[in-house]
Scaffold this motif. Structure first.
Motif, PDB file in Angstrom:
ATOM      1  N   ALA A  31     -32.016  -6.521 -17.036  1.00  0.00           N
ATOM      2  CA  ALA A  31     -30.739  -7.303 -17.017  1.00  0.00           C
ATOM      3  C   ALA A  31     -30.517  -7.411 -18.542  1.00  0.00           C
ATOM      4  CB  ALA A  31     -31.118  -8.743 -16.476  1.00  0.00           C
ATOM      5  N   HIS A  32     -29.101  -7.464 -18.943  1.00  0.00           N
ATOM      6  CA  HIS A  32     -28.908  -7.583 -20.304  1.00  0.00           C
ATOM      7  C   HIS A  32     -27.708  -8.615 -20.574  1.00  0.00           C
ATOM      8  CE1 HIS A  32     -31.205  -3.809 -21.018  1.00  0.00           C
ATOM      9  NE2 HIS A  32     -30.543  -3.574 -20.116  1.00  0.00           N
ATOM     10  N   LEU A  75     -30.469  -8.900  -9.917  1.00  0.00           N
ATOM     11  CA  LEU A  75     -31.305  -7.503 -10.123  1.00  0.00           C
ATOM     12  C   LEU A  75     -31.236  -6.652  -8.884  1.00  0.00           C
ATOM     13  CD1 LEU A  75     -34.441  -9.087 -11.643  1.00  0.00           C
ATOM     14  CD2 LEU A  75     -32.895  -7.542 -12.673  1.00  0.00           C
ATOM     15  N   ALA A  76     -31.121  -7.312  -7.672  1.00  0.00           N
ATOM     16  CA  ALA A  76     -31.056  -6.479  -6.385  1.00  0.00           C
ATOM     17  C   ALA A  76     -29.430  -5.750  -6.264  1.00  0.00           C
ATOM     18  CB  ALA A  76     -31.256  -7.297  -5.375  1.00  0.00           C
ATOM     19  N   SER A  83     -20.583 -12.238 -16.351  1.00  0.00           N
ATOM     20  CA  SER A  83     -20.741 -11.183 -17.956  1.00  0.00           C
ATOM     21  C   SER A  83     -22.310 -10.399 -17.969  1.00  0.00           C
ATOM     22  CB  SER A  83     -20.354 -11.985 -19.178  1.00  0.00           C
ATOM     23  OG  SER A  83     -21.373 -12.908 -19.046  1.00  0.00           O
ATOM     24  N   GLY A  84     -22.495  -9.423 -18.845  1.00  0.00           N
ATOM     25  CA  GLY A  84     -23.648  -8.961 -18.883  1.00  0.00           C
ATOM     26  C   GLY A  84     -23.699  -7.605 -17.944  1.00  0.00           C
ATOM     27  N   THR A  85     -24.798  -7.023 -18.029  1.00  0.00           N
ATOM     28  CA  THR A  85     -25.127  -5.862 -17.157  1.00  0.00           C
ATOM     29  C   THR A  85     -26.473  -5.945 -16.592  1.00  0.00           C
ATOM     30  OG1 THR A  85     -25.759  -4.599 -18.829  1.00  0.00           O
ATOM     31  CG2 THR A  85     -23.255  -4.546 -18.358  1.00  0.00           C
ATOM     32  N   VAL A  86     -26.456  -5.235 -15.281  1.00  0.00           N
ATOM     33  CA  VAL A  86     -28.008  -5.144 -14.805  1.00  0.00           C
ATOM     34  C   VAL A  86     -27.953  -3.575 -14.653  1.00  0.00           C
ATOM     35  CG1 VAL A  86     -29.426  -5.427 -12.713  1.00  0.00           C
ATOM     36  CG2 VAL A  86     -27.974  -7.158 -13.675  1.00  0.00           C
ATOM     37  N   GLU A  87     -29.059  -2.809 -15.100  1.00  0.00           N
ATOM     38  CA  GLU A  87     -29.163  -1.487 -14.904  1.00  0.00           C
ATOM     39  C   GLU A  87     -30.448  -1.182 -14.148  1.00  0.00           C
ATOM     40  OE1 GLU A  87     -29.367   0.174 -18.776  1.00  0.00           O
ATOM     41  OE2 GLU A  87     -27.528  -0.255 -19.332  1.00  0.00           O
ATOM     42  N   LEU A  88     -30.371   0.030 -13.357  1.00  0.00           N
ATOM     43  CA  LEU A  88     -31.541   0.440 -12.289  1.00  0.00           C
ATOM     44  C   LEU A  88     -31.650   1.953 -12.925  1.00  0.00           C
ATOM     45  CD1 LEU A  88     -33.260   0.422  -9.897  1.00  0.00           C
ATOM     46  CD2 LEU A  88     -31.236   1.143  -8.612  1.00  0.00           C
TER      47      LEU A  88
END
Length: 287
Positions: A31-32, A75-76, A83-88
């Motif tokens: 998470a960013h 996260l799931a 705002s911000g991003t979650v990356e897998l």
């Protein structure tokens, strides 16, 4: 136009490739700068930076309302950040197809409900759905049997899921997650409905998966359990991460007393040396 099509085609083809096994220490999920609002604009996560690492158990702890389950849901991919991003695996969640996400991370929610009277074994078998029509489908029976055995629910396999007790449903739901056999596991309060023995069993299973190379995130209320089993502990307070690191660094009396607004003792077991975390309780004198 041709370039755009080629890029999209390449992304699509790459996504549908079966995932490999991440090397130890690889960041599988991150998470960013995540902010997340719920319920009429109420901010429940603020500027969260967080990494999930292959080969580690990271415990999310904190008081009620701190944002633990919300962070896990973000996260799931079940809640979208404002705002911000979650990356897998280095790619934003918004770029993944659901089937590809399901091949890379498995999620155990707090509530275990099934709308139809499926048997326990059928519920566990649902964990194998992402691998249908792939070469890994041939492992279905082996993975299902291993998951039923690991969670001590083999004797429940033929019973309908709604007829099980809360603790039995929790263990069957965990077996589904284990059968899914992904590199990242997200577990939301997996010990909440379990007796002491099965609580320890669940955390041992999480430890085994991390030792085998999986990245495991687990929401816990028991700080002693977090100290005993987690490689890292992230303490949440008011939607922010107040501390993130090894249990002996993070779980201090000063920090926990401040975050939980209740005096906390942290000390070593006199025999085993294990880190113990206990609330300070008033002494009741007899009169």
């Amino acid at each position: 136009m041709t370039t755009t099509k080629n890029k999209l085609g390449g992304l699509f083809a790459r996504q549908h490739e079966l995932p490999g096994t991440p090397a130890p220490g690889t960041v599988t999920l991150s998470a960013h700068g995540v902010d997340l609002e719920r319920g009429g604009g109420r901010k429940v996560l603020s500027g969260v930076d967080f990494e999930v690492v292959a080969g580690q158990i990271v415990a999310l702890v904190g008081p009620n309302g701190a944002g633990k389950s919300t962070l896990l849901a973000a996260l799931a991919g079940e809640l979208e950040p404002s705002s911000g991003t979650v990356e897998l695996d280095g790619t934003p969640l918004t770029h993944w197809a659901p089937i590809d996400m399901a091949r890379r991370r498995a999620v155990l929610p707090q509530n275990h409900t099934v709308g139809f009277p499926f048997t326990a074994r059928e519920v566990v078998a649902m964990g194998r759905a992402p691998w249908a029509r792939t070469e890994r489908q041939r492992h279905d029976e082996q993975r299902i049997a291993a998951a039923l055995a690991a969670t001590d629910v083999e004797h429940l396999a033929g019973r309908t899921f709604p007829a099980l007790s809360g603790g039995e449903r929790a263990r069957v739901a965990l077996a589904r997650v284990l059968a899914q056999d992904t590199a990242t596991l997200l577990l939301d309060e997996p010990t909440a409905a379990l007796d002491l023995g099965h609580q320890e069993q669940v955390l041992r299973l999480a430890r085994e998966r991390a030792t085998a190379g999986a990245a495991v995130v687990v929401v816990l209320h028991d700080l002693g359990v977090a100290a005993a089993y987690a490689d890292r502990v992230a303490v949440l307070q008011d939607g922010r991460i107040a501390a993130d690191g090894p249990p002996r660094t993070v779980l201090t009396a000063d920090l926990l007393t401040r975050v939980y607004q209740h005096p906390v003792d942290v000390f070593d077991h006199p025999v085993t040396g294990a880190q113990l975390v206990l609330p300070v309780r008033g002494r009741h004198d007899d009169h």
